[in-house]
Enzyme design. Sequence first.
Site, PDB file in Angstrom:
ATOM      1  N   SER A 171     -11.270  -0.656  -0.555  1.00  0.00           N
ATOM      2  CA  SER A 171     -10.004  -0.647   0.224  1.00  0.00           C
ATOM      3  C   SER A 171      -9.929  -1.146   1.457  1.00  0.00           C
ATOM      4  O   SER A 171      -9.176  -1.897   2.230  1.00  0.00           O
ATOM      5  CB  SER A 171      -9.308   0.537  -0.061  1.00  0.00           C
ATOM      6  OG  SER A 171      -8.756   0.957  -1.084  1.00  0.00           O
TER       7      SER A 171
ATOM      8  N   HIS B 278      -3.718   6.080   3.752  1.00  0.00           N
ATOM      9  CA  HIS B 278      -4.361   4.618   3.376  1.00  0.00           C
ATOM     10  C   HIS B 278      -3.704   3.392   3.916  1.00  0.00           C
ATOM     11  O   HIS B 278      -4.635   2.612   4.307  1.00  0.00           O
ATOM     12  CB  HIS B 278      -4.263   4.835   1.822  1.00  0.00           C
ATOM     13  CG  HIS B 278      -5.209   3.755   1.137  1.00  0.00           C
ATOM     14  ND1 HIS B 278      -4.840   2.660   0.634  1.00  0.00           N
ATOM     15  CD2 HIS B 278      -6.467   3.781   0.682  1.00  0.00           C
ATOM     16  CE1 HIS B 278      -5.845   1.984  -0.044  1.00  0.00           C
ATOM     17  NE2 HIS B 278      -6.866   2.665   0.255  1.00  0.00           N
TER      18      HIS B 278
ATOM     19  N   ASP C 221       0.730  -1.354   0.259  1.00  0.00           N
ATOM     20  CA  ASP C 221       0.127  -0.014   0.044  1.00  0.00           C
ATOM     21  C   ASP C 221       0.869   1.016  -0.044  1.00  0.00           C
ATOM     22  O   ASP C 221       1.925   1.154  -0.402  1.00  0.00           O
ATOM     23  CB  ASP C 221      -0.954   0.053   1.321  1.00  0.00           C
ATOM     24  CG  ASP C 221      -2.244   0.514   0.844  1.00  0.00           C
ATOM     25  OD1 ASP C 221      -2.305   1.703   0.805  1.00  0.00           O
ATOM     26  OD2 ASP C 221      -3.424  -0.195   0.934  1.00  0.00           O
TER      27      ASP C 221
END
Length: 484
Positions: A413, A222, A180
């Site tokens: 996600s 994220h 990620d």
Amino acid sequence: MSRSSRTRRLSAGLAVAALALTAAGAATAAQAAPSAPATTTAAPAAPGVLMNYVVNTKAGKGHAKKVAKAIEAAGGTVVQSYDQIGVLIAQSTNPNFRTAVRSGREGREVQSVGATRTAAVSEGPVGTAKKTVAQRLAADEAAVVPDPREGEQWDMVQIKADQAHRITDGSRQVLVGINDSGVDDAHPDLAPNFDAANSVNCTGNGIPDQTAGGWRPTTSAHGTHVAGTVAAARNGVGIVGVAPGVRIASVKVVNDDGYIYPEYSICGFVWAAERGMDVTNHSYFIDPWQFWCDDNGDQGAVQESVRRAVSFATKKGVLSVAAAGNSNYDLSNKTTDTTSPNDSTAVTRTISNDCLDLPTELPGVITVASTTQARAKSLFSNFGLRTIDVAAPGSSILSTMPGGGYAPMSGTSMASPHVAGVAALMKSTHPWWSPRDLERALWRQADDTACPATPDARCTGTTANNAFYGEGIVDALDAVKRTW
């Protein structure tokens, strides 16, 4: 990921590289002395912009060495070689590189070659990229709240993780890769489970870099959010992840401008394979194409390179889990793409099911759709009969944020790491299971979820397996309680 996560990165400031190829041959045979072997060099060409390419050949050092010579002769430089899967990452300013690299004796070793992007390679921040990252990776981001929030984790109740934890929190022997945008390893809920020795930064042209801290986030929260869902520690602080007893490593594949180019993703898959990871989570799609079509030269070559990397990881014992995407798109009935390429100027094109969302649609990858607290398909979630494997919570999920805080985010996600966490619990209780065993068990333990009571023509299939939920919503309790 959000497909506000994995959605279009716009990068107006990047120089655009022309895609057209010269039809005429780009190499001429050089004259050699009778006693020396004949060599071939590329025809001179005015330098173009700096571009990255995947060059595919047969696996093995011998083939890679020959192709490396062909790359050099074509005016290119090898930046990374994955001999084990027959993929080389090259850079060149030669606008005829694709043709030139196939010239001569060594060039015959090249099976396919393709540019990994449509914009020139760039090292610095570009235009509105940082704003775009925020839009992509945080569809529903709230103010950071630095106090315990475990009671608000409806998602853990939905997948019965709270009940599974009465049996096990997972094993320290299990390692999950967070492929990620980087992980804040100093976060109090992540630090106890963080494995720095197996963390890496792949965003430098796909070259694995273990410089201390290089795996940390720079422009995006994220990856830290995803990591918390997988394995936030049970330590009386903040929240608890699906598998709070396993270890996590950061495999950084998102650059500061928010792009995940093929060379970054390939690096991440190979790294996970060679570091003995058990599960990896991929809450992204590979840029700059939402769908990579195998009948396109560049895209077909990239599709093959990534497929090889995923296959290599699977053979090495890694189960790959990926987000289905946030475009509310039927992945099983593709017709058009209006958002690619996202690093230059998007075009409207007709596509078919041979065009794949990478890496989620590759064989051996678990494709995860998103659900709401009401167990319905999230409005943004992609879907598709026999494409979606399972579903998991992805709407307004509370998890960890850089700097020690917590906040909700939405997207597939956020759904994918729930499944990665369940797979980690499975691997903890069945350490001998292969990726294929884990894949089958994920299908079997999932709770069958019917299509909406109000008919929705998009939800095709049966209660046991349909376009919205695949085999169903994952069940962490069954994952650790039953032998499949």
